[in-house]
Design a protein around this motif. Structure first.
Motif, PDB file in Angstrom:
ATOM      1  N   GLU A  90      -6.552  -1.300  -2.287  1.00 51.91           N
ATOM      2  CA  GLU A  90      -5.576  -2.270  -1.794  1.00 51.91           C
ATOM      3  C   GLU A  90      -6.202  -3.240  -0.783  1.00 51.91           C
ATOM      4  O   GLU A  90      -5.864  -4.416  -0.758  1.00 51.91           O
ATOM      5  CB  GLU A  90      -4.374  -1.557  -1.169  1.00 51.91           C
ATOM      6  CG  GLU A  90      -3.294  -1.214  -2.193  1.00 51.91           C
ATOM      7  CD  GLU A  90      -2.601  -2.457  -2.741  1.00 51.91           C
ATOM      8  OE1 GLU A  90      -3.104  -3.018  -3.742  1.00 51.91           O
ATOM      9  OE2 GLU A  90      -1.586  -2.890  -2.191  1.00 51.91           O
TER      10      GLU A  90
ATOM     11  N   ARG B  22       0.842  -1.210   0.000  1.00 57.85           N
ATOM     12  CA  ARG B  22       0.000   0.000   0.000  1.00 57.85           C
ATOM     13  C   ARG B  22       0.868   1.248   0.000  1.00 57.85           C
ATOM     14  O   ARG B  22       0.643   2.184  -0.771  1.00 57.85           O
ATOM     15  CB  ARG B  22      -0.888   0.009   1.253  1.00 57.85           C
ATOM     16  CG  ARG B  22      -1.786  -1.198   1.328  1.00 57.85           C
ATOM     17  CD  ARG B  22      -2.430  -1.376   2.676  1.00 57.85           C
ATOM     18  NE  ARG B  22      -3.227  -2.603   2.648  1.00 57.85           N
ATOM     19  CZ  ARG B  22      -3.949  -3.059   3.650  1.00 57.85           C
ATOM     20  NH1 ARG B  22      -3.965  -2.413   4.811  1.00 57.85           N
ATOM     21  NH2 ARG B  22      -4.641  -4.162   3.519  1.00 57.85           N
TER      22      ARG B  22
ATOM     23  N   TYR C  97       0.642   1.838  -9.886  1.00 56.76           N
ATOM     24  CA  TYR C  97       0.241   0.509  -9.401  1.00 56.76           C
ATOM     25  C   TYR C  97       1.004  -0.567 -10.176  1.00 56.76           C
ATOM     26  O   TYR C  97       1.525  -1.520  -9.598  1.00 56.76           O
ATOM     27  CB  TYR C  97      -1.273   0.303  -9.565  1.00 56.76           C
ATOM     28  CG  TYR C  97      -1.707  -1.077  -9.128  1.00 56.76           C
ATOM     29  CD1 TYR C  97      -1.982  -1.344  -7.789  1.00 56.76           C
ATOM     30  CD2 TYR C  97      -1.786  -2.131 -10.047  1.00 56.76           C
ATOM     31  CE1 TYR C  97      -2.341  -2.624  -7.380  1.00 56.76           C
ATOM     32  CE2 TYR C  97      -2.143  -3.409  -9.641  1.00 56.76           C
ATOM     33  CZ  TYR C  97      -2.429  -3.653  -8.308  1.00 56.76           C
ATOM     34  OH  TYR C  97      -2.772  -4.927  -7.901  1.00 56.76           O
TER      35      TYR C  97
END
Ligand SMILES: N[C@@H](CCC(=O)N[C@@H](CS)C(=O)NCC(=O)O)C(=O)O
Length: 219
Positions: free
Chosen positions: A176, A14, A207
């Motif tokens: 996430e 994350r 990402y």
């Protein structure tokens, strides 16, 4: 300098995704989950969540941990809210109300979704998804997730994003947490807006960059 203790195959992903988004310099200090090691106390064991040196930083003995100029944070979603807020820019709250909403959605993710999404993922990690017991667990977990996912679907009927009409740390944190449930891809089928929104989050170059590093990681 920002130091993240953890690895890409953990909730540190994350923070690592967010740091890619923010293009901030940081150091990743590898710490592995003790339960992935045969003997975490062995003299040649890598730094792990039970290592005394790491436990001095995190009394919970869990990753990720952020260390930055004397500040230590031991909760992934709080780490991300801090990093975004400190960096400023579009991913950060633009004003107090957005901050309140971002905190709300992070707590929503942690309290209404994470436990059941993780349990869904564990059915697959144990390779039980095709057993009678596994199928029953999946059905029960999907039914428990229906309430928060329906709420999220409703939110996304009138909002393009979680907060503020743009991609922010609130989207990143929630996407996430929901990612655990994606081991059972059908979980999202009844929620087309949620499905579309997660897809857009996960198409972001930051990402993809995080994911490429995760795939290259050997833990
Ligand atoms: N609520 C914490 C949970 C942290 C957590 O459970 N981390 C896992 C890895 S994803 C861990 O360190 N497990 C190893 C252990 O508990 O020894 C957060 O979001 O940061």
């Amino acid at each position: 300098m920002i130091t993240i203790y953890g690895n890409y195959h953990s909730r540190a992903s994350r923070a690592l995704w967010l740091l890619e988004e923010l293009a901030l310099p940081f150091k990743l200090r590898p710490v592995v989950q003790a339960n992935r090691l045969a003997d975490p106390a062995a003299p040649d064991a890598p730094l792990n969540t039970r290592s005394p040196e790491f436990r001095k930083l995190s009394p919970m003995g869990a990753i990720p941990v952020l260390e930055e100029d004397g500040l230590i944070l031991i909760e992934s979603l709080a780490i991300n809210l801090h990093l975004a807020r400190k960096a400023g820019g579009p991913l950060a709250p633009a004003h107090e109300n957005e901050l309140a909403q971002m905190e709300q959605w992070a707590l929503f993710a942690a309290t209404w979704i994470e436990t059941d999404a993780l349990a869904l993922s564990f059915v697959y990690r144990r390779k039980e998804q095709d057993t009678e017991q596994g199928k029953a667990q999946i059905a029960s977990l999907c039914s428990k997730l229906a309430r928060p996912l329906s709420a999220l679907e409703t939110h996304l009927t009138t909002h393009s994003h979680i907060v503020g009409g743009r991609f922010t740390v609130a989207d990143l944190n929630l996407a996430e947490v929901l990612r655990y449930a994606q081991d059972h891809p059908e979980f999202v089928d009844p929620y087309p807006r949620v499905k579309n929104w997660i897809g857009l989050c996960q198409k972001r170059p930051a990402y993809r960059a995080m994911w490429t590093k995760r795939e290259a990681e050997t833990v």
